[in-house]
Design a protein around this motif. Structure first.
Motif: not given
Length: 79
Positions: A17-19, A27-29, A34-39
């Motif tokens: 869903d990223a633009s 911007e990537l995070l 879940a931001g930086a916590d995305t696993k």
């Protein structure tokens, strides 16, 4: 599916869903669910978006697609 393919697939999915283009690590995070916590996890390999972000350099930006992110990260992580 290999660990490399599974992690690659999870990264692409997380950015579905990223633009794009994405112009900075911040911007990537922010684009990750879940931001930086995305696993991403496959077998005994687990990496967070924050850890993966350390593999990117300023020269990697702008990023044009989720596939580009996944290709770069799995290559640099040595998966």
């Amino acid at each position: 599916m290999s660990v490399k393919e599974e992690i690659h697939s999870q990264i692409v999915g997380a950015l579905a869903d990223a633009s794009f283009p994405i112009n900075s690590p911040e911007e990537l995070l922010a684009a990750m669910p879940a931001g930086a916590d995305t696993k991403c996890k496959a077998g005994d390999v687990e990496i967070t978006a924050g850890e993966a972000g350390a593999l990117l350099t300023p020269e990697d930006f702008p990023i044009e697609s989720a596939k580009q992110v996944a290709d770069t990260l799995v290559e640099r992580a040595g998966l």
